[in-house]
Design a protein around this motif. Structure first.
Motif, PDB file in Angstrom:
ATOM      1  N   GLY A 144     -20.171 -52.203  20.714  1.00  0.00           N
ATOM      2  CA  GLY A 144     -21.286 -51.458  20.145  1.00  0.00           C
ATOM      3  C   GLY A 144     -20.920 -50.122  19.538  1.00  0.00           C
ATOM      4  O   GLY A 144     -21.791 -49.322  19.211  1.00  0.00           O
ATOM      5  N   TYR A 145     -19.616 -49.840  19.412  1.00  0.00           N
ATOM      6  CA  TYR A 145     -19.207 -48.583  18.781  1.00  0.00           C
ATOM      7  C   TYR A 145     -19.355 -48.679  17.262  1.00  0.00           C
ATOM      8  O   TYR A 145     -19.436 -49.774  16.694  1.00  0.00           O
ATOM      9  N   SER A 146     -19.331 -47.535  16.598  1.00  0.00           N
ATOM     10  CA  SER A 146     -19.312 -47.500  15.137  1.00  0.00           C
ATOM     11  C   SER A 146     -18.055 -48.194  14.630  1.00  0.00           C
ATOM     12  O   SER A 146     -16.998 -48.117  15.260  1.00  0.00           O
ATOM     13  N   LYS A 147     -18.196 -48.879  13.499  1.00  0.00           N
ATOM     14  CA  LYS A 147     -17.049 -49.618  12.948  1.00  0.00           C
ATOM     15  C   LYS A 147     -16.120 -48.700  12.155  1.00  0.00           C
ATOM     16  O   LYS A 147     -15.046 -49.114  11.731  1.00  0.00           O
ATOM     17  N   LYS A 148     -16.542 -47.469  11.937  1.00  0.00           N
ATOM     18  CA  LYS A 148     -15.726 -46.552  11.128  1.00  0.00           C
ATOM     19  C   LYS A 148     -14.604 -45.934  11.954  1.00  0.00           C
ATOM     20  O   LYS A 148     -14.658 -45.919  13.183  1.00  0.00           O
ATOM     21  N   GLU A 149     -13.621 -45.406  11.239  1.00  0.00           N
ATOM     22  CA  GLU A 149     -12.515 -44.725  11.925  1.00  0.00           C
ATOM     23  C   GLU A 149     -12.958 -43.343  12.391  1.00  0.00           C
ATOM     24  O   GLU A 149     -13.835 -42.725  11.792  1.00  0.00           O
ATOM     25  N   TRP A 150     -12.318 -42.856  13.423  1.00  0.00           N
ATOM     26  CA  TRP A 150     -12.592 -41.524  13.977  1.00  0.00           C
ATOM     27  C   TRP A 150     -12.399 -40.479  12.881  1.00  0.00           C
ATOM     28  O   TRP A 150     -11.324 -40.370  12.288  1.00  0.00           O
ATOM     29  N   PRO A 151     -13.444 -39.678  12.577  1.00  0.00           N
ATOM     30  CA  PRO A 151     -13.347 -38.792  11.400  1.00  0.00           C
ATOM     31  C   PRO A 151     -12.547 -37.500  11.608  1.00  0.00           C
ATOM     32  O   PRO A 151     -12.206 -36.834  10.634  1.00  0.00           O
ATOM     33  N   ILE A 152     -12.271 -37.131  12.861  1.00  0.00           N
ATOM     34  CA  ILE A 152     -11.468 -35.914  13.089  1.00  0.00           C
ATOM     35  C   ILE A 152     -10.006 -36.343  13.048  1.00  0.00           C
ATOM     36  O   ILE A 152      -9.446 -36.799  14.047  1.00  0.00           O
ATOM     37  N   ASN A 153      -9.390 -36.245  11.885  1.00  0.00           N
ATOM     38  CA  ASN A 153      -8.061 -36.862  11.701  1.00  0.00           C
ATOM     39  C   ASN A 153      -7.050 -35.930  11.039  1.00  0.00           C
ATOM     40  O   ASN A 153      -6.171 -36.364  10.311  1.00  0.00           O
ATOM     41  N   GLY A 154      -7.178 -34.622  11.312  1.00  0.00           N
ATOM     42  CA  GLY A 154      -6.244 -33.658  10.718  1.00  0.00           C
ATOM     43  C   GLY A 154      -4.924 -33.610  11.459  1.00  0.00           C
ATOM     44  O   GLY A 154      -4.752 -34.201  12.523  1.00  0.00           O
ATOM     45  N   GLY A 155      -3.979 -32.863  10.894  1.00  0.00           N
ATOM     46  CA  GLY A 155      -2.684 -32.644  11.543  1.00  0.00           C
ATOM     47  C   GLY A 155      -1.734 -33.825  11.410  1.00  0.00           C
ATOM     48  O   GLY A 155      -2.068 -34.872  10.856  1.00  0.00           O
ATOM     49  N   ASN A 156      -0.528 -33.617  11.908  1.00  0.00           N
ATOM     50  CA  ASN A 156       0.512 -34.648  11.889  1.00  0.00           C
ATOM     51  C   ASN A 156       1.140 -34.785  13.262  1.00  0.00           C
ATOM     52  O   ASN A 156       1.259 -33.806  13.995  1.00  0.00           O
ATOM     53  N   TRP A 157       1.580 -36.001  13.586  1.00  0.00           N
ATOM     54  CA  TRP A 157       2.231 -36.227  14.878  1.00  0.00           C
ATOM     55  C   TRP A 157       3.607 -35.584  14.917  1.00  0.00           C
ATOM     56  O   TRP A 157       4.276 -35.433  13.888  1.00  0.00           O
ATOM     57  N   GLY A 158       4.024 -35.234  16.114  1.00  0.00           N
ATOM     58  CA  GLY A 158       5.392 -34.748  16.298  1.00  0.00           C
ATOM     59  C   GLY A 158       6.357 -35.923  16.363  1.00  0.00           C
ATOM     60  O   GLY A 158       5.955 -37.091  16.344  1.00  0.00           O
ATOM     61  N   LEU A 159       7.631 -35.604  16.466  1.00  0.00           N
ATOM     62  CA  LEU A 159       8.655 -36.647  16.571  1.00  0.00           C
ATOM     63  C   LEU A 159       8.806 -37.009  18.044  1.00  0.00           C
ATOM     64  O   LEU A 159       9.133 -36.158  18.864  1.00  0.00           O
ATOM     65  N   GLY A 160       8.552 -38.252  18.376  1.00  0.00           N
ATOM     66  CA  GLY A 160       8.689 -38.692  19.771  1.00  0.00           C
ATOM     67  C   GLY A 160      10.153 -38.812  20.150  1.00  0.00           C
ATOM     68  O   GLY A 160      10.787 -39.839  19.927  1.00  0.00           O
ATOM     69  N   ALA A 161      10.713 -37.748  20.729  1.00  0.00           N
ATOM     70  CA  ALA A 161      12.145 -37.744  21.055  1.00  0.00           C
ATOM     71  C   ALA A 161      12.438 -38.568  22.306  1.00  0.00           C
ATOM     72  O   ALA A 161      13.537 -39.037  22.500  1.00  0.00           O
ATOM     73  N   GLN A 162      11.398 -38.738  23.191  1.00  0.00           N
ATOM     74  CA  GLN A 162      11.641 -39.458  24.433  1.00  0.00           C
ATOM     75  C   GLN A 162      11.573 -40.962  24.189  1.00  0.00           C
ATOM     76  O   GLN A 162      10.656 -41.453  23.556  1.00  0.00           O
ATOM     77  N   SER A 163      12.565 -41.666  24.721  1.00  0.00           N
ATOM     78  CA  SER A 163      12.604 -43.109  24.514  1.00  0.00           C
ATOM     79  C   SER A 163      12.073 -43.866  25.729  1.00  0.00           C
ATOM     80  O   SER A 163      11.843 -45.060  25.659  1.00  0.00           O
ATOM     81  N   TYR A 164      11.894 -43.168  26.855  1.00  0.00           N
ATOM     82  CA  TYR A 164      11.483 -43.852  28.081  1.00  0.00           C
ATOM     83  C   TYR A 164       9.969 -43.831  28.225  1.00  0.00           C
ATOM     84  O   TYR A 164       9.286 -42.987  27.663  1.00  0.00           O
ATOM     85  N   SER A 165       9.450 -44.799  28.993  1.00  0.00           N
ATOM     86  CA  SER A 165       7.999 -44.881  29.173  1.00  0.00           C
ATOM     87  C   SER A 165       7.585 -44.136  30.432  1.00  0.00           C
ATOM     88  O   SER A 165       8.304 -44.117  31.424  1.00  0.00           O
TER      89      SER A 165
END
Length: 1145
Positions: A429-450
């Motif tokens: 029942g959620y909205s079908k649209k994408e989440w509108p707060i979408n600014g910024g950029n992700w960092g580089l995931g340096a960690q390889s472990y979970s």
């Protein structure tokens, strides 16, 4: 302060000298011939550095909200001065104002990468968001006036600041200095008015004319101020107080919300009365009477759409007769009115629009609603206004967190497995649209472990979170309360508020990532064992055991318990008769004198239970009431998948259960465990029992004497008790006879499970953690009350004479005793399910100072030996029963690495207590190394963790110090004062894990992660996301031909000319004080270091150069246009005077 520092230094010196003297003693203890073999230790002090990494969860006690419509970034301020910034999922940032004052308002400098915060202590701060960790560039402290409202027009550098006195000051955002231009309240209101108009509650400029400023005063007066002529054009008065004001984008109308639940719409040029008065939730009375007054409308927004009717969105305004109704957001669009109920109080809301320009059609597409404990985003474009699915990890506190565990470097298939079963739990029942707060950029995931975080909650739920690469995402939620009967109505419940307050709350979590076996201990003295399965099953009868742990003060000398009341099962019986599986209720609810007896705190369901893929109940174990005394809360828990055993203890004793055979193997009081008289001459508690249905219930009775129902003064109470700081539980007095489900002593007066025995030693009110060390008779009496505080399954040498390691259980108590119990396991396969496990004491007893917290084992090379485990495999195989039996026969029992060692090789036991750590050489049981961790405080959490291909002991002390020690030599490697222990929540939730990671619950809604690894600290800058990304500002709306011709459209204003020093003069110095912030470019330059620093410096230099070049470009363009206009004017002059004679001029 100096004294404290000197004492610290002296403590350091004495600690150093004492450790040196200890080493000398150790050398004397071990002559060269008997010295332990040297183990090469690779960890050094330079491998350690402490820093906070990220904060997850919902901002605690939110107070302000702002949105940058171009950068698409959301900012939330809190009552504790925190600032949380949210971009696209995975891009989050936490900042803190040093003063800790509440944030009353936030204003973005739209698309500039900056933010202004106004605080309750009358300071304004300018934050630079163009760096990964935002910092304050400037601050301004108002000395004589209280700040109530701020407004920063789009693309302006002049900030309007309204005050409590009703005045408006103007701040230059670039230099953060005050302009000499001030709008005084007495000039704004009519001269005939005799009363003060109240504080400024609203400031905004006319969308079509920047020179006209609309000022709203609390009393109900609104003034349209002409900035150029410095006088009021119009004054609008209304009888009711104003809470907020909003413009129509054409600048001809505005709307006000009032304290009586009305909205008034005004024409700018008609100040006499409002054009329209609306009471959205008022009952319309006949005969044209005014509607009944309603609750105040706290905020209103007026947003236009190009094709249709405008949106009027408001919070509050409900009728007074709607008692108990939840807070609402009302959306009025044309003739339709939608009332959207919220789960919590509304703090603030904002309408997200397509354009940042206030003079254009707004085209609203969503409303972001900041609630007291949630963030909701409503889709305005879809019918029914559905909400967006929130991608941020803001549901940590959905039910209060009561405990948490942190696992780094988990098996790689674990997160996908948990995610796949968790994906089926998602709501529809959620909205079908994408989440509108979408600014910024992700960092580089340096960690390889979970990494996985597990949180236990007050409602009995357990949540698994993917915490890899400094992000957080919920994977799977388990509801442990599903196995228990819930009261249908209030009449079913006893007349007590103890039971109502979270009887299913999780206290301890024990999890084996490799086998995926999960075990939880709950506040109602219950333990549930879960097995992971990808198949759905229906359990006809829930497997269940009831365990009776008893103590009798008058019968301390009698371990066999002759004075016990008559019981259905004889003590030590070789073949306890199982009760038929259908009869789940306990066999006896009261003893001869009417006291509750043999009653568990919770009732297990006796109907079939559908278990979805994920964690499925293997066995429920409950401690029962004994002669009117409720069972004591469980203080320690351990599960081992290889042995098929679970063990748990409290301050009455210890119990071990074989969860494969559903049988109790051990049930002893703590005094019996280590008493001088040997209490082990009885029949072994591992009878071969007849095969019974998997749902069989077994009443196990052991009338062994335990110890007092109160805890000792050890640190385990911090870990095993439920405290007010955790769930904000208030105390209440309850009658003892009404405590049939109470998990703690009937003598205690409290809600849920707040053991009042903590109070003498731990004053919760003033958060003091000092201990009473009195040697009085009462203290000695308390000392005898010993609780089980640590349990560890391992494969090691149980006795001095052992030539080979064997499975055993190490038990630690709150008085510093360590005991070893040998386990004799039957062979694997079918024999494991038929033959009993033999449990016997080894006689090995070790002593430490303070309660035992953690135990671990190293091999002869100093490597950590994990407990044995059985790798996970699907248990519910959809095959015939015969096939299932064959699989059971083939089931291998994996063993720990130690069993393959040579007999001659020794091992080391690492034991950490609240006062000291010891490394014991096995099998000789000599103390190889010892370190007194703290004399004046005590350790709250100690973990043996791996870091940089080596291992160390990490400790968190109640005095706020975080320390690490090398293993096995216990050399101090790190000692940093990090966090004063201000509440019990930190004590309950602090935990270390591998690879230099740690976390704790910093507020009831937020998890703070930190690292003690130098490598992670260095890489952190790269791992963090970037909030600011270069985005072009949308084009301004066209004025149109006719508007341009007849002077319509937006009127611009040269604010520099009006507010600059040349025209308005300087502001009074005593009015506000400018404080330069640490986050300027110089500060960033100084802070930058290493490779990341060099990159940051290069980027800064480029930014500065780019800025200078753009300035130069602008200046050049201005000079060109100036030259063009000069040449044009010169040409016109030449043409005009070309043919004139000199006397005609």
């Amino acid at each position: 302060m100096r004294k404290f520092n000197i004492r610290k230094v002296l403590d350091g010196l004495t600690a150093g000298s004492s450790s040196a003297s200890q080493q000398q003693q150790l050398q004397q203890q071990h002559p060269p011939g008997n010295r332990e073999p040297e183990i090469q230790e690779t960890l050094q002090s330079e491998h350690f550095q402490l820093c906070k990494t990220v904060r997850h969860g919902f901002p605690y006690q939110p107070s302000a909200l702002a949105f940058d419509p171009v950068q698409k970034i959301l900012a939330v301020g809190t009552q504790t001065g925190a600032l949380r910034l949210f971009g696209r999922p995975g891009v989050e940032c936490y900042c803190q104002h040093d003063s800790g004052a509440a944030v009353i308002q936030l204003q973005f400098l739209i698309n500039e990468g900056a933010l202004v915060s106004a605080l309750a202590d009358d300071t304004l701060h300018l934050w630079n968001l163009r760096q990964k960790r935002p910092a304050i560039l400037h601050s301004l402290k108002f000395c004589r006036e209280r700040v109530t409202f701020c407004h920063l027009p789009f693309q302006s550098k002049w900030l309007y600041v309204g005050t409590e006195r009703g005045n408006i000051h103007i701040v230059n955002v670039e230099s953060f200095t005050l302009s000499g231009y001030v709008i005084m309240w007495n000039k704004a209101i009519e001269l005939s008015s005799k009363s003060h108009p109240g504080p400024v509650v609203h400031i905004s400029d006319n969308p079509m004319d920047e020179g006209k400023l609309l000022i709203g005063f609390e009393s109900g007066t609104v003034v349209l101020w002409d900035l150029k002529s410095k006088k009021a054009d119009y004054r609008y008065t209304y009888d009711e107080a104003i809470h907020s004001v909003a413009w129509h984008h054409e600048g001809k109308q505005f709307i006000c919300s009032h304290s009586d639940g009305t909205l008034t719409i005004w024409n700018v040029r008609s100040p006499a009365k409002p054009v329209q008065t609306i009471t959205p939730h008022g009952k319309q009375l006949k005969d044209g009477k005014k509607p009944e007054p309603c609750k105040p409308i706290l905020k209103v927004e007026f947003k236009t759409t190009r094709p249709g009717e405008p949106f009027i969105i408001l919070s509050g305004g409900l009728s007074y007769d709607t008692v108990g109704r939840r807070p609402c957001l009302t959306v009025m669009h044309g003739k339709s009115t939608a009332v959207l109920e919220m789960d919590y109080s509304i703090v603030d809301f904002l309408t997200l629009c397509e354009t940042p320009y206030p003079n254009d059609f707004q085209e609203p597409y969503a409303v972001v609603v900041l609630l007291e404990k949630d963030l909701v985003l409503i889709d305005l474009a879809q019918n029914g206004y559905p909400i967006f699915e929130n991608p941020y990890p803001l549901s940590i506190h959905e039910s209060p967190v009561t405990c948490c565990e942190y696992f780094a470097d988990c098996p790689v298939d674990l997160i996908p497995a948990l995610y796949s079963v968790g994906a089926r739990q998602k709501r529809q029942g959620y909205s079908k649209k994408e989440w509108p707060i979408n600014g910024g950029n992700w960092g580089l995931g340096a960690q390889s472990y979970s990494e996985i975080i597990i949180t236990g909650h007050a409602d009995g739920s357990v949540k698994f979170w993917d915490a890899s690469a400094i992000n957080l995402q919920v994977l799977y939620k388990l509801k442990t309360s599903k196995v228990f009967e819930k009261s249908r109505n209030k009449d079913d419940k006893p007349n007590t508020d103890i039971v109502d307050e979270d009887p299913y709350a999780i206290q301890i979590i024990s999890w084996c990532p490799e086998s995926r076996m999960l075990c939880i201990a709950g506040v109602s003295a219950h333990v549930i064992i879960y097995r992971f399965s990808k198949q759905e099953v229906i359990t006809e009868v829930i497997p269940m055991l009831e365990v009776r742990l008893l103590y009798e003060i008058s019968d301390v000398e009698s371990p066999e318990g002759e004075q016990a009341p008559p019981l259905p099962t004889p003590v030590g019986s070789a073949n306890p008769q199982p009760v038929p599986p259908q009869s789940h209720p306990s066999t006896s609810s009261s003893s001869s004198d009417g006291l509750r007896d043999n009653v568990p705190c919770l009732k297990v369901k006796n109907s079939p239970l559908k278990q979805s893929p994920g964690y499925q109940t293997e066995l429920v174990i409950q401690l029962v009431w004994v002669s009117g005394e409720p069972p004591q809360q469980i203080t320690s828990l351990a599960v081992n998948s290889s042995y098929g055993l679970v063990v748990f203890g409290n301050c009455s004793g210890i119990a071990m259960v074989d969860y494969l055979q559903k049988a109790v193997l051990l049930n002893l009081g703590t005094i019996e465990l280590c008493g001088s008289s040997d209490p082990y001459r009885r029949e072994p508690r591992s009878p071969r029992k007849s095969r019974q249905p998997s749902g069989g219930m077994l009443i196990v009775t052991s009338c062994m004497c335990g110890v007092s129902s109160l805890y000792s003064e050890s640190v385990k109470k911090l870990r095993s008790s439920f405290l007010t700081g955790l769930c904000d539980i208030s105390e209440g007095t309850v009658a003892p006879e009404d405590r049939c489900k109470s998990p703690t002593s009937a003598k205690m007066s409290r809600k849920l499970s707040l053991p009042t025995d903590l109070k003498p030693d731990l004053d919760v009110k003033d958060n003091s953690f000092s201990r009473s060390r009195s040697s009085s008779v009462t203290s000695i009496d308390k000392e005898s009350r010993e609780a089980i505080s640590a349990l560890h399954f391992c494969e090691t040498f149980t006795r001095k004479a052992d030539s080979a390691p064997s499975p055993c259980l190490w038990v630690g108590t709150t008085l510093g005793t360590v005991l070893v119990i040998a386990l004799n396991l039957p062979p694997g396969g079918e024999q494991r399910l038929l033959q009993p496990v033999i449990v016997s004491p080894s006689g090995t007893i070790l002593r430490l100072k303070g309660a035992v917290l953690r135990m671990a084992f190293l091999d002869s090379t100093g490597c950590l030996m994990p407990p044995a485990y059985e790798s996970w495999k699907e248990h519910n195989v959809p095959e015939e029963k015969d096939e299932k039996e064959k699989l059971k026969k083939r089931r291998p029992v994996s063993v720990s690495p130690s069993s393959s060692q040579e007999i001659s090789e020794n091992q080391y036991a690492v034991i950490c207590s609240e006062k000291q750590a010891k490394v014991i050489s096995l099998p000789t049981q000599n103390c190889a190394y010892k370190q007194n961790i703290t004399e004046t405080s005590f350790v709250l959490r100690g973990d043996i963790v791996s870091l940089s291909n080596s291992i160390c002991l990490a400790c968190f002390c109640a005095n706020g110090h975080i320390m690490t020690f090398s293993l096995p030599s216990l050399r101090p490697l790190l000692d940093v004062y990090y966090l004063p222990l201000t509440n019990m929540r930190i004590a309950r939730t602090f935990c270390f894990t591998n690879n230099g990671q740690a976390l704790y619950l910093v507020s009831p809604t937020e998890i703070q992660r930190l690292t003690y690894s130098q490598e992670t600290c260095e890489n952190l800058q790269e791992m963090l996301g970037e909030l600011f990304t270069p985005v072009e500002t949308p084009e301004a709306p066209n004025r149109g031909f006719f508007k341009g011709l007849f002077g319509g459209g937006a009127q611009s204003l040269d604010r520099e000319e009006l507010f600059g020093e040349s025209s308005s003069g300087k502001a009074s110095r005593s009015l506000a004080q400018h404080i330069p912030g640490p986050g300027g470019i110089e500060g960033v330059k100084g802070a930058a270091s290493g490779v990341v620093g060099e990159l940051a410096r290069a980027r800064l230099a480029l930014d500065e150069r780019g800025q200078k070049l753009s300035d130069l470009e602008e200046r050049t363009a201005a000079m060109l246009s100036s030259a063009d206009s000069f040449s044009k004017h010169a040409h016109e002059m030449m043409l005009k005077y070309k043919d004139k004679k000199w006397y005609q001029f």
